[in-house]
Design a protein around this motif. Sequence first.
Motif, mmCIF file in Angstrom:
data_model
loop_
_atom_site.group_PDB
_atom_site.id
_atom_site.type_symbol
_atom_site.label_atom_id
_atom_site.label_comp_id
_atom_site.label_asym_id
_atom_site.label_seq_id
_atom_site.Cartn_x
_atom_site.Cartn_y
_atom_site.Cartn_z
ATOM 1 N N ILE A 21 46.570 -53.642 57.270
ATOM 2 C CA ILE A 21 45.342 -54.235 56.721
ATOM 3 C C ILE A 21 44.603 -53.191 55.879
ATOM 4 N N GLY A 22 44.517 -51.964 56.388
ATOM 5 C CA GLY A 22 43.861 -50.888 55.643
ATOM 6 C C GLY A 22 44.570 -50.587 54.332
ATOM 7 N N LEU A 23 45.900 -50.537 54.359
ATOM 8 C CA LEU A 23 46.660 -50.262 53.131
ATOM 9 C C LEU A 23 46.446 -51.374 52.100
ATOM 10 N N TYR A 24 46.549 -52.615 52.533
ATOM 11 C CA TYR A 24 46.313 -53.728 51.603
ATOM 12 C C TYR A 24 44.878 -53.711 51.083
ATOM 13 N N GLY A 25 43.922 -53.473 51.975
ATOM 14 C CA GLY A 25 42.522 -53.430 51.551
ATOM 15 C C GLY A 25 42.278 -52.371 50.494
ATOM 16 N N LEU A 26 42.863 -51.196 50.690
ATOM 17 C CA LEU A 26 42.676 -50.107 49.735
ATOM 18 C C LEU A 26 43.412 -50.346 48.424
ATOM 19 N N MET A 27 44.520 -51.105 48.465
ATOM 20 C CA MET A 27 45.211 -51.454 47.217
ATOM 21 C C MET A 27 44.311 -52.288 46.308
ATOM 22 N N PHE A 28 43.376 -53.007 46.913
ATOM 23 C CA PHE A 28 42.408 -53.779 46.138
ATOM 24 C C PHE A 28 41.131 -52.972 45.880
ATOM 25 N N ALA A 29 40.650 -52.298 46.912
ATOM 26 C CA ALA A 29 39.356 -51.619 46.821
ATOM 27 C C ALA A 29 39.356 -50.486 45.802
ATOM 28 N N LEU A 30 40.416 -49.696 45.754
ATOM 29 C CA LEU A 30 40.407 -48.545 44.840
ATOM 30 C C LEU A 30 40.397 -48.971 43.370
ATOM 31 N N PRO A 31 41.257 -49.893 42.941
ATOM 32 C CA PRO A 31 41.147 -50.313 41.535
ATOM 33 C C PRO A 31 39.808 -50.980 41.220
ATOM 34 N N LEU A 32 39.289 -51.771 42.158
ATOM 35 C CA LEU A 32 38.028 -52.470 41.885
ATOM 36 C C LEU A 32 36.842 -51.514 41.840
ATOM 37 N N THR A 33 36.787 -50.541 42.762
ATOM 38 C CA THR A 33 35.683 -49.577 42.702
ATOM 39 C C THR A 33 35.800 -48.717 41.440
ATOM 40 N N GLY A 34 37.025 -48.405 41.039
ATOM 41 C CA GLY A 34 37.219 -47.660 39.790
ATOM 42 C C GLY A 34 36.739 -48.453 38.589
ATOM 43 N N TRP A 35 37.026 -49.750 38.570
ATOM 44 C CA TRP A 35 36.623 -50.617 37.457
ATOM 45 C C TRP A 35 35.104 -50.726 37.386
ATOM 46 N N VAL A 36 34.458 -50.923 38.535
ATOM 47 C CA VAL A 36 32.993 -50.994 38.545
ATOM 48 C C VAL A 36 32.388 -49.644 38.157
#
Length: 194
Positions: free
Chosen positions: A94-109
């Motif tokens: 769950i953590g790995l999947y969450g970070l696969m989304f969170a890192l690109p999105l936080t970078g984009w914002v």
Amino acid sequence: MLRNTHSGYGLIAIVFHWTMALLIVGMLALGLYMSTLPPTSADAFKLYQLHKSIGFVVLALAIVRLAWRFANPAPKLPEGMSGIERLLAHLAHIGLYGLMFALPLTGWVMVSASPWNIPTILFDTVPVPHLPVPSILGDKPTAEALMKMLHENGAWLLIALLVAHVAAALKHHFVSRDTTLQRMISTRPARANG
């Protein structure tokens, strides 16, 4: 065998796993290197554009991979795993999947909130619009600082989870001697190392 079975991963899941593993490890290494460069250098600009481009590829692959995972449930965990090991395995995934989304999105914002207003151009070809920065994050400098902190801390958390993930795979292969690692390498039916 393209699809997962109750005992093994299919070729599509294996290709997703190793492709994303290479991209993510490369992104982490690139991010660590970029953080040592002065932000105004020409090399930094090119590397940031590459980092952002690969980040969007990771985000797109994560979406497709998650859809594939819902359509093709993962094989069952080995019978000999304790309840705590099962819980940790599920939480790590769950953590790995969450970070696969969170890192690109936080970078984009973060890029969208930057007062430098540098455009994102995927692989020097496709422009990507900036996201609107929600007012709940404060003014743009505050939002950029928050996203930068989340992005950097998320990267360190991802590194820790990846180390734990690799250690667990090696423990399964060399200590528990089960088929966990083997079934992520080959679609052939796995046999325990006993």
